[in-house]
Design a protein around this motif. Structure first.
Motif, PDB file in Angstrom:
ATOM      1  N   LYS A 233     -34.296 -27.243  31.434  1.00  0.00           N
ATOM      2  CA  LYS A 233     -33.064 -27.483  30.768  1.00  0.00           C
ATOM      3  C   LYS A 233     -32.731 -26.649  29.669  1.00  0.00           C
ATOM      4  CE  LYS A 233     -33.179 -32.475  31.529  1.00  0.00           C
ATOM      5  NZ  LYS A 233     -33.434 -33.734  31.001  1.00  0.00           N
ATOM      6  N   LYS A 234     -33.832 -26.232  28.958  1.00  0.00           N
ATOM      7  CA  LYS A 234     -33.500 -24.953  27.874  1.00  0.00           C
ATOM      8  C   LYS A 234     -33.150 -23.843  28.540  1.00  0.00           C
ATOM      9  CE  LYS A 234     -35.863 -22.745  24.057  1.00  0.00           C
ATOM     10  NZ  LYS A 234     -37.129 -22.913  23.380  1.00  0.00           N
ATOM     11  N   ALA A 235     -33.685 -23.165  29.715  1.00  0.00           N
ATOM     12  CA  ALA A 235     -33.311 -22.020  30.382  1.00  0.00           C
ATOM     13  C   ALA A 235     -32.080 -22.125  30.948  1.00  0.00           C
ATOM     14  CB  ALA A 235     -34.271 -21.884  31.629  1.00  0.00           C
ATOM     15  N   ALA A 236     -31.570 -23.358  31.352  1.00  0.00           N
ATOM     16  CA  ALA A 236     -30.065 -23.600  31.912  1.00  0.00           C
ATOM     17  C   ALA A 236     -29.311 -23.598  30.894  1.00  0.00           C
ATOM     18  CB  ALA A 236     -29.937 -24.969  32.770  1.00  0.00           C
ATOM     19  N   LYS A 237     -29.686 -24.098  29.935  1.00  0.00           N
ATOM     20  CA  LYS A 237     -28.634 -24.125  28.691  1.00  0.00           C
ATOM     21  C   LYS A 237     -28.375 -22.893  28.151  1.00  0.00           C
ATOM     22  CE  LYS A 237     -27.776 -26.384  24.294  1.00  0.00           C
ATOM     23  NZ  LYS A 237     -28.139 -27.518  23.305  1.00  0.00           N
ATOM     24  N   SER A 238     -29.623 -21.993  28.026  1.00  0.00           N
ATOM     25  CA  SER A 238     -29.509 -20.669  27.397  1.00  0.00           C
ATOM     26  C   SER A 238     -28.635 -19.603  28.256  1.00  0.00           C
ATOM     27  CB  SER A 238     -30.753 -20.256  27.220  1.00  0.00           C
ATOM     28  OG  SER A 238     -31.386 -19.730  28.392  1.00  0.00           O
ATOM     29  N   ARG A 239     -28.533 -19.942  29.439  1.00  0.00           N
ATOM     30  CA  ARG A 239     -27.907 -19.202  30.651  1.00  0.00           C
ATOM     31  C   ARG A 239     -26.422 -19.766  30.910  1.00  0.00           C
ATOM     32  NH1 ARG A 239     -33.118 -18.831  31.920  1.00  0.00           N
ATOM     33  NH2 ARG A 239     -33.974 -16.902  32.611  1.00  0.00           N
ATOM     34  N   LYS A 240     -26.190 -20.835  30.204  1.00  0.00           N
ATOM     35  CA  LYS A 240     -24.833 -21.642  30.314  1.00  0.00           C
ATOM     36  C   LYS A 240     -24.663 -22.059  31.550  1.00  0.00           C
ATOM     37  CE  LYS A 240     -23.217 -19.240  26.118  1.00  0.00           C
ATOM     38  NZ  LYS A 240     -22.200 -18.230  25.456  1.00  0.00           N
ATOM     39  N   LEU A 241     -25.537 -22.529  32.386  1.00  0.00           N
ATOM     40  CA  LEU A 241     -25.454 -23.117  33.608  1.00  0.00           C
ATOM     41  C   LEU A 241     -25.015 -24.457  33.228  1.00  0.00           C
ATOM     42  CD1 LEU A 241     -28.661 -21.678  35.310  1.00  0.00           C
ATOM     43  CD2 LEU A 241     -26.346 -20.733  35.573  1.00  0.00           C
ATOM     44  N   THR A 242     -24.244 -24.815  34.513  1.00  0.00           N
ATOM     45  CA  THR A 242     -23.793 -26.350  34.609  1.00  0.00           C
ATOM     46  C   THR A 242     -24.345 -27.142  35.731  1.00  0.00           C
ATOM     47  OG1 THR A 242     -21.914 -25.754  36.038  1.00  0.00           O
ATOM     48  CG2 THR A 242     -21.664 -25.815  33.747  1.00  0.00           C
ATOM     49  N   ARG A 243     -24.113 -28.266  35.883  1.00  0.00           N
ATOM     50  CA  ARG A 243     -24.724 -29.016  36.932  1.00  0.00           C
ATOM     51  C   ARG A 243     -24.016 -28.563  38.281  1.00  0.00           C
ATOM     52  NH1 ARG A 243     -24.606 -35.571  35.933  1.00  0.00           N
ATOM     53  NH2 ARG A 243     -25.892 -35.691  34.132  1.00  0.00           N
ATOM     54  N   LYS A 244     -23.059 -28.373  38.257  1.00  0.00           N
ATOM     55  CA  LYS A 244     -22.399 -27.565  39.442  1.00  0.00           C
ATOM     56  C   LYS A 244     -23.031 -26.284  39.573  1.00  0.00           C
ATOM     57  CE  LYS A 244     -17.555 -26.468  41.347  1.00  0.00           C
ATOM     58  NZ  LYS A 244     -16.263 -26.602  41.049  1.00  0.00           N
ATOM     59  N   ASP A 245     -23.591 -25.554  38.881  1.00  0.00           N
ATOM     60  CA  ASP A 245     -24.143 -24.167  39.077  1.00  0.00           C
ATOM     61  C   ASP A 245     -25.434 -24.357  39.879  1.00  0.00           C
ATOM     62  OD1 ASP A 245     -22.079 -22.748  38.033  1.00  0.00           O
ATOM     63  OD2 ASP A 245     -23.223 -23.087  35.849  1.00  0.00           O
TER      64      ASP A 245
END
Length: 73
Positions: A55-67
């Motif tokens: 979750k932290k990595a996804a947030k730092s990469r600004k990824l969304t659920r759709k991504d």
């Protein structure tokens, strides 16, 4: 050969009775049951830690659920 250590803990009598009943029903010793419980607990903790890192990595990469897809929640 495995190196075992004896560990003791305190628990309410009815809790111990329930553990013994479950162990008997599953044809295992209480020790086997408790080892399995700890393995399950440890696995869940590792999964929670991995999930938090993801979750932290996804947030730092600004990824969304759709991504990443809805399966990766």
């Amino acid at each position: 050969m495995r190196n075992f250590k004896i560990v003791s803990f305190s628990a309410p009598s009815d809790f111990v009775k329930e553990m013994q009943e479950v162990a008997k029903r599953e044809h295992r010793t209480v020790s086997e049951l408790l080892r399995e419980c700890f393995r399950q607990y440890s696995s869940m903790q590792n999964l929670k830690e991995l999930s938090a890192k993801g979750k932290k990595a996804a947030k730092s990469r600004k990824l969304t659920r759709k991504d990443v897809g809805y399966e990766v929640e």
